[in-house]
Enzyme design. Structure first.
Site, mmCIF file in Angstrom:
data_model
loop_
_atom_site.group_PDB
_atom_site.id
_atom_site.type_symbol
_atom_site.label_atom_id
_atom_site.label_comp_id
_atom_site.label_asym_id
_atom_site.label_seq_id
_atom_site.Cartn_x
_atom_site.Cartn_y
_atom_site.Cartn_z
ATOM 1 N N ASN A 79 1.037 -0.680 0.254
ATOM 2 C CA ASN A 79 0.369 0.019 -0.034
ATOM 3 C C ASN A 79 1.016 1.278 -0.069
ATOM 4 O O ASN A 79 0.901 1.752 0.695
ATOM 5 C CB ASN A 79 -1.141 0.091 1.161
ATOM 6 C CG ASN A 79 -2.132 0.955 0.983
ATOM 7 O OD1 ASN A 79 -2.393 1.177 1.805
ATOM 8 N ND2 ASN A 79 -2.857 0.865 -0.254
ATOM 9 N N LEU A 80 1.865 1.495 -1.096
ATOM 10 C CA LEU A 80 2.699 2.292 -0.773
ATOM 11 C C LEU A 80 2.819 3.774 -1.177
ATOM 12 O O LEU A 80 1.364 4.185 -2.124
ATOM 13 C CB LEU A 80 3.689 1.829 -1.513
ATOM 14 C CG LEU A 80 4.537 0.224 -1.738
ATOM 15 C CD1 LEU A 80 5.699 0.102 -2.716
ATOM 16 C CD2 LEU A 80 5.042 0.041 -0.588
ATOM 17 N N HIS A 81 2.849 4.315 -0.393
ATOM 18 C CA HIS A 81 2.916 6.348 -1.174
ATOM 19 C C HIS A 81 4.042 6.750 -0.888
ATOM 20 O O HIS A 81 5.130 5.901 -0.913
ATOM 21 C CB HIS A 81 2.034 7.003 0.438
ATOM 22 C CG HIS A 81 2.752 6.257 1.459
ATOM 23 N ND1 HIS A 81 3.832 6.761 2.483
ATOM 24 C CD2 HIS A 81 1.961 5.481 2.303
ATOM 25 C CE1 HIS A 81 3.897 6.326 3.763
ATOM 26 N NE2 HIS A 81 2.870 5.091 3.541
ATOM 27 N N LEU A 124 2.492 10.863 6.433
ATOM 28 C CA LEU A 124 2.499 10.072 5.330
ATOM 29 C C LEU A 124 2.688 8.793 6.262
ATOM 30 O O LEU A 124 3.748 8.069 6.570
ATOM 31 C CB LEU A 124 2.974 9.897 4.502
ATOM 32 C CG LEU A 124 3.349 11.106 3.482
ATOM 33 C CD1 LEU A 124 3.954 10.895 1.703
ATOM 34 C CD2 LEU A 124 2.148 12.370 3.610
ATOM 35 N N SER A 125 1.332 7.965 5.517
ATOM 36 C CA SER A 125 1.051 5.985 6.041
ATOM 37 C C SER A 125 -0.011 6.012 5.985
ATOM 38 O O SER A 125 -0.876 6.641 5.336
ATOM 39 C CB SER A 125 0.643 6.486 7.942
ATOM 40 O OG SER A 125 -0.091 5.032 8.212
ATOM 41 N N SER A 126 -0.223 4.400 5.373
ATOM 42 C CA SER A 126 -0.943 3.556 4.725
ATOM 43 C C SER A 126 -1.733 4.002 5.516
ATOM 44 O O SER A 126 -3.302 4.007 4.754
ATOM 45 C CB SER A 126 -0.474 2.413 5.063
ATOM 46 O OG SER A 126 0.331 2.226 4.018
ATOM 47 N N HIS A 150 7.301 5.417 1.753
ATOM 48 C CA HIS A 150 8.635 4.525 0.518
ATOM 49 C C HIS A 150 8.706 5.091 0.046
ATOM 50 O O HIS A 150 9.280 4.163 -0.470
ATOM 51 C CB HIS A 150 6.771 3.465 0.530
ATOM 52 C CG HIS A 150 5.829 2.688 1.404
ATOM 53 N ND1 HIS A 150 4.006 2.860 1.820
ATOM 54 C CD2 HIS A 150 6.463 2.243 2.643
ATOM 55 C CE1 HIS A 150 3.922 2.395 2.702
ATOM 56 N NE2 HIS A 150 4.979 1.767 3.584
#
Ligand code: PAF
Length: 283
Positions: free
Chosen positions: A28-30, A185-187, A33
């Site tokens: 669930n990359l943002h 930022l976080s999934s 990552h």
């Protein structure tokens, strides 16, 4: 970019690498990552990303089943980023039997803060990270693994694990990437409703305010300042687990005399609706 799903394929794909640079993820990359991947690219001769949602680090009531699995979109992002190799194992590949041998981290570091509110979490993390390190680095002269500082305690636990098992690895911790309003930022930000998303930055603001209050040394005790920070967040509809100031060296509370002399970090975890967010700020 090559995508492999088994340990045998991974080892084969890594034959040519002397020094892999590795970013373990749960997918669930943002952008956060991808920033870790960019860092890794300068640190080894092959950039490897793992994508595996690790059941062992979730408590039964947590979001293991609903955690987003987005392998295709993740692979596209990694390909565009120039990643070399993706390891996306099935659960059966990682845990062909019930995983009864586990890596038990030092309770002084792992049973506090996140470990207190999520018992067993760091055992699950250390166990899977040790297996992933074995898979990626076995037989290599050198290795580097990159972790995000948003999971501050996780990086410390893994560093200590690497030290204590004398693994020949460099652990690099990378600064937290933030949205324009300052939200880390976080999934799990994807779980927030639009209304919650507009409130979510309040956690990092509360940490910053607590850090400033500690640095201003108003004469009030640390415990009183931490309690006030929790109450202020709770008054805005959050359910805080902790907002606390700790020594960066061991995550223990500083003695009053150490304020201003020791490098400190403000750490927090709080629930907004159904979503539990964590963040931290070095002061
Ligand atoms: O930070 C994470 O995403 C996970 O805890 C990790 C390190 C990939 C282990 O499952």
């Amino acid at each position: 970019m090559k995508i492999v799903h088994t340990l045998a394929e991974l080892r084969q794909a890594l034959v040519a690498s002397r020094h892999p640079a590795f970013v373990p993820t749960m997918g669930n990359l943002h952008e956060g990552h991808l920033d870790l991947v960019r860092q890794a690219q300068g640190l080894g001769d092959m950039t490897v990303v793992s994508i595996f949602v690790n059941r062992l680090q979730f408590a039964p009531h947590e979001d293991f089943d609903s955690y987003p699995r987005t392998l295709e979109a993740d692979a596209q992002k990694l390909r565009a980023q120039g990643c070399d190799l993706v390891f996306a194992p099935s659960e059966r590949e990682m845990y062909p039997q019930l995983q009864t041998f586990k890596v038990l981290p030092d309770p002084a570091l792992a049973d506090i803060l996140e470990g207190h509110f999520r018992p067993g979490f760091f055992t699950g993390v250390c166990t899977v990270v040790m297996k992933l390190f074995q898979a990626v680095f076995a037989g290599k002269a050198e290795g580097t693994a990159v972790f995000g500082k948003k999971d501050y305690q996780q990086v410390m636990v893994i560093r200590r694990m690497v030290e204590q098992f004398a693994l020949p690895l460099h652990i690099v911790s990378s600064e937290t990437l933030r949205a324009d309003d300052g939200l880390a930022l976080s999934s799990r930000n994807g779980y927030l409703s639009p209304q919650e998303r507009s409130q979510a930055v309040k956690l990092s603001q509360a940490l910053a305010a607590l850090g400033q209050a500690v640095q201003a040394r108003t004469g009030r005790s640390l415990a009183a300042l931490e309690e006030e920070a929790c109450q202020m967040l709770a008054a805005q509809g959050w359910q805080p687990d902790y907002l606390t100031v700790r020594r960066r060296s061991d995550l223990l509370p500083p003695a009053e005399g150490e304020l201003g002399t020791q490098p400190l970090v403000v750490l927090g975890a709080a629930r907004l609706g159904r979503t539990r967010l964590i963040d931290n700020l070095e002061i």
